[in-house]
Scaffold this motif. Structure first.
Motif, short mmCIF file in Angstrom:
data_model
loop_
_atom_site.label_atom_id
_atom_site.label_comp_id
_atom_site.label_asym_id
_atom_site.label_seq_id
_atom_site.Cartn_x
_atom_site.Cartn_y
_atom_site.Cartn_z
N ARG A 113 16.09 -52.91 17.99
CA ARG A 113 15.01 -53.63 18.64
C ARG A 113 13.75 -52.42 18.89
O ARG A 113 13.17 -53.07 19.33
CB ARG A 113 15.98 -54.41 20.23
N TYR A 114 14.68 -51.27 19.32
CA TYR A 114 13.65 -50.48 19.58
C TYR A 114 12.26 -49.77 19.57
O TYR A 114 11.39 -50.28 19.01
CB TYR A 114 14.57 -49.73 20.27
N PHE A 115 13.08 -49.88 17.56
CA PHE A 115 11.99 -49.46 16.73
C PHE A 115 11.05 -50.33 16.50
O PHE A 115 10.22 -50.56 16.51
CB PHE A 115 12.57 -49.44 15.54
N ALA A 116 11.20 -52.39 16.68
CA ALA A 116 10.32 -53.11 16.37
C ALA A 116 9.24 -52.66 17.38
O ALA A 116 8.34 -52.97 17.39
CB ALA A 116 10.63 -53.98 16.47
N GLU A 117 9.56 -52.57 18.79
CA GLU A 117 8.58 -52.30 20.21
C GLU A 117 7.93 -51.84 19.64
O GLU A 117 6.77 -51.47 20.03
CB GLU A 117 9.55 -52.71 20.44
N MET A 118 8.08 -50.38 19.63
CA MET A 118 7.67 -48.64 19.47
C MET A 118 6.85 -49.03 18.11
O MET A 118 5.77 -48.22 18.43
CB MET A 118 8.58 -47.96 19.60
N GLY A 119 7.75 -49.14 16.58
CA GLY A 119 6.86 -49.47 16.12
C GLY A 119 5.37 -50.71 16.36
O GLY A 119 3.91 -50.24 15.75
N ALA A 120 5.32 -51.45 16.90
CA ALA A 120 4.84 -52.40 17.15
C ALA A 120 3.65 -52.20 17.77
O ALA A 120 2.32 -52.37 17.96
CB ALA A 120 4.68 -53.44 17.98
N ALA A 121 3.21 -51.10 19.24
CA ALA A 121 2.96 -50.37 20.21
C ALA A 121 2.42 -49.00 19.50
O ALA A 121 0.98 -49.16 19.27
CB ALA A 121 3.43 -49.58 20.69
N ILE A 122 2.38 -48.98 17.94
CA ILE A 122 2.52 -47.54 17.99
C ILE A 122 1.15 -48.18 16.54
O ILE A 122 0.27 -47.32 16.64
CB ILE A 122 2.57 -47.10 16.62
N ALA A 153 1.24 -44.12 23.06
CA ALA A 153 2.05 -42.88 24.14
C ALA A 153 2.32 -45.01 25.53
O ALA A 153 3.44 -45.16 26.09
CB ALA A 153 1.21 -41.86 24.82
N LYS A 154 1.17 -44.87 25.88
CA LYS A 154 0.76 -46.12 26.72
C LYS A 154 1.35 -47.01 26.64
O LYS A 154 2.23 -47.94 27.91
CB LYS A 154 -0.09 -46.07 27.17
N ALA A 155 0.90 -47.87 25.67
CA ALA A 155 1.95 -49.32 25.06
C ALA A 155 2.92 -48.75 24.58
O ALA A 155 3.84 -49.99 24.66
CB ALA A 155 1.17 -49.43 23.91
N MET A 156 3.65 -47.93 24.25
CA MET A 156 5.08 -47.54 23.76
C MET A 156 6.00 -47.66 25.15
O MET A 156 6.96 -48.35 25.75
CB MET A 156 5.46 -46.78 23.35
N SER A 157 4.92 -46.95 26.19
CA SER A 157 5.48 -47.28 27.78
C SER A 157 6.21 -48.45 28.63
O SER A 157 6.89 -48.84 28.62
CB SER A 157 4.91 -45.83 29.06
N GLU A 158 4.56 -49.35 28.78
CA GLU A 158 4.99 -50.36 28.42
C GLU A 158 5.67 -51.06 28.20
O GLU A 158 6.70 -52.62 28.46
CB GLU A 158 3.33 -51.52 28.41
N ARG A 159 6.27 -50.94 26.97
CA ARG A 159 7.06 -51.98 26.14
C ARG A 159 8.03 -51.56 26.02
O ARG A 159 9.14 -52.96 26.29
CB ARG A 159 6.60 -52.56 24.30
#
Ligand code: FES
Length: 568
Positions: free
Chosen positions: A409-418, A454-460
């Protein structure tokens, strides 16, 4: 018959001409088959419509230029195909479409020799006429087995032509996007042609049952008499036997050539894996790989088009013949450095050392080459490292299934943010993430993208923590490090585990900054270099300096408590 995908002799001045001849003759024959099939399709409308269109068909192919073009193309195509059979290294290396193309191509003359001699041949030899009505009458009434054979010939010729066209076009970008329509045309044209052929055959059978129709038909057009027929059938038999002998001769010559090469192996070729094999003068690197069962990508079958057989030359580069014009063009297209050559176009010299650059099962995607940095280049890019704080503790308290679920779940969210910010995910290492920014852009755009990520990762992460609230005792926390600078970027790895990645001091520093977020108790640490490259307000976060191993000067960084606070 678009020849099987066999190597042409490398360095041979004829190679380019042979490729052109094979393609040109194949296209002429395909045009002939297509117009003929479309003419057949009109049988769905009426026999008269077929007859009318046939007059146009003859206007195209019967006059001297059309005849020379057509029969010249047949001669060139068959000759090149037989040559390819002779030069083929090993038939068992062929993949199914290649085998289909070869077998169908060799079968076409056998299936059509009688039709050609009974129509065009009879016209030239005995001034006998033939048109759709007379031919349909012969095939559907006088000798119905011919109708079945003709239908088979139609499918065989069309399929062979389509495979040849596919092999030719498969590396063109537009064709990749036009697969659907191309496949539809490949199915619709022969379906309509067969339907028209059958419909007109049924119609002619009905007409033939009418009293006096056969007599009127016999009187309408001169047909070969009994003795002419005997002579014609003899000619057909001779032509078939002659062709079969030619094909057989090509396979025998192939066997003799193979044993000749086997006896004369006097050169050594070394692979990057350390394997050393014997080779014969004149053989290509790809031929040797095939003969020695060394897996080697060759999507185009050794025609010098796909570039998937490319190798890095170690020892012996200075003694190699320079690439031919065609090879140089392909190498230029993929941005290959001077020590990269196409294995299918490069003859072996003694003591040569090579390393195949693509996995053996590379596909047409790899064949399209790609940007030059895949081979290794220094690029000014931004690098991001991220890590989950205290994940070891989290994982120790959970079942393996839960750990995998949370991480995915974490990788999916961070991957999408990146990726949503324009970055490239480089790798996941444990619970860590590495990503690159600006590989296709520049230093400043890469830096801005990295900050946005980085901002999107934090929000997600906030949203993720809300959705995992029932599974976690405490919310996930992450640390992110960002730095920009020169990196060595290229496709690295081994076998199927290859991908674009970056190495160098910038990468190490970004990783170090991510590690520092723990000591500094912040979510994000950005190097001052990245702040200024991105145009971010210099007063962002808290500024400090750190010692970096290998640097005489301390490095300026900005510590940011929460990446969501970035004003981009
Ligand atoms: S096999 Fe395609 S270029 Fe060599």
């Amino acid at each position: 018959m678009a020849a099987d995908r066999t190597d042409d002799a490398p360095g041979d001045a004829w190679t380019g001409w042979i490729s052109v001849g094979r393609l040109a003759s194949g296209l002429i024959l395909f045009a002939y088959v297509t117009t003929h099939l479309l003419n057949h399709a009109l049988g769905l409308w009426s026999i008269e419509a077929m007859q009318t269109a046939f007059a146009g068909f003859l206007q195209l192919w019967a006059p001297l230029p059309g005849t020379v073009l057509l029969y010249g193309a047949v001669t060139v195509h068959v000759t090149i195909a037989l040559r390819a059979v002779i030069l083929r290294d090993r038939f068992r290396d062929m993949w199914p479409p290649e085998i289909a193309q070869l077998v169908l191509g060799l079968a076409i003359p056998l299936l059509l020799i009688d039709h050609v001699i009974a129509t065009r041949g009879a016209y030239e030899m005995y001034a006998a006429g033939s048109d759709y009505i007379s031919t349909l009458h012969t095939m559907w009434v006088l000798a119905p087995e011919l109708a079945f054979k003709q239908a088979v010939a139609l499918i065989v010729a069309w399929t062979h032509g389509c495979i040849g066209l596919h092999f030719w076009l498969q590396f063109k970008g537009w064709y990749q996007r036009a697969h659907g329509p191309a496949l539809a045309i490949a199915v619709i044209v022969p379906t309509l042609a067969l339907s028209g052929f059958v419909a007109s055959g049924m119609e002619i059978r009905q007409r033939a049952e009418q009293p006096g129709w056969a007599d009127r038909e016999a009187a309408r057009m001169k047909r070969p008499d009994a003795s002419e027929n005997t002579e014609m059938f003899g000619l057909i038999d001779d032509a078939r036997i002659g062709y079969l002998l030619l094909v057989l001769g090509a396979f025998v010559a192939n066997g003799l050539r193979g044993s000749y090469h086997h006896r004369r192996r006097s050169l050594t070729l070394r692979y990057g894996t350390g394997e050393v094999v014997r080779a014969t003068k004149g053989q290509t690197i790809l031929e040797i790989s095939r003969l020695q069962d060394i897996p080697h990508a060759s999507v185009c079958g050794g025609r010098g088009r796909c570039s998937t057989c490319r190798v890095r030359i170690g020892a012996g580069l200075d003694r190699l013949q320079p690439p031919s014009e065609a090879e140089a063009k392909v190498l230029q297209r993929i941005g290959a450095p001077p020590n990269v050559r196409l294995a299918c176009q490069t003859p072996v010299i003694d003591g040569l050392e090579v390393t195949p650059l693509l996995p053996p099962h590379s596909d047409t995607g790899a064949a399209r080459g790609g940007p030059s940095y895949l081979h290794g280049r220094e690029l000014d890019i931004a690098v991001l490292f991220a890590d989950i704080r205290g994940f070891t503790t989290i994982s120790e308290q959970r079942l393996p299934y839960d750990v995998v679920f949370i991480l995915n779940r974490y990788f999916a969210e961070m991957g999408a943010a990146i990726e949503g910010s324009g970055g490239r995910l480089d790798k996941f290492i444990g619970d860590g993430i590495m990503a690159l920014f600006g590989v296709d852009g520049d230093r400043s755009s890469g830096s801005r993208q990295a900050l946005a990520a980085a901002k999107a990762m934090s929000e997600r992460l906030i949203e993720l923590n809300q959705s995992l609230a029932g599974d976690l005792d405490t919310p996930l926390r992450i640390g992110i490090g960002l730095h920009v600078g020169p990196c060595i970027v290229g496709e690295m790895g081994y076998g199927t585990v290859r991908g674009l990645t970056a190495v160098g001091d910038t990468v190490n520093t970004a990783s170090r900054l991510e590690g520092l977020t723990k000591d500094e108790q912040v979510q994000l640490i950005v190097s001052e270099a990245l702040v200024s490259a991105s145009g971010l307000a210099p007063e962002t976060g808290r500024g400090t300096e750190i010692e970096v191993r290998g640097r005489s000067q301390p490095m300026a960084i900005r510590c940011i408590d929460d990446a969501r606070s970035l004003r981009l």
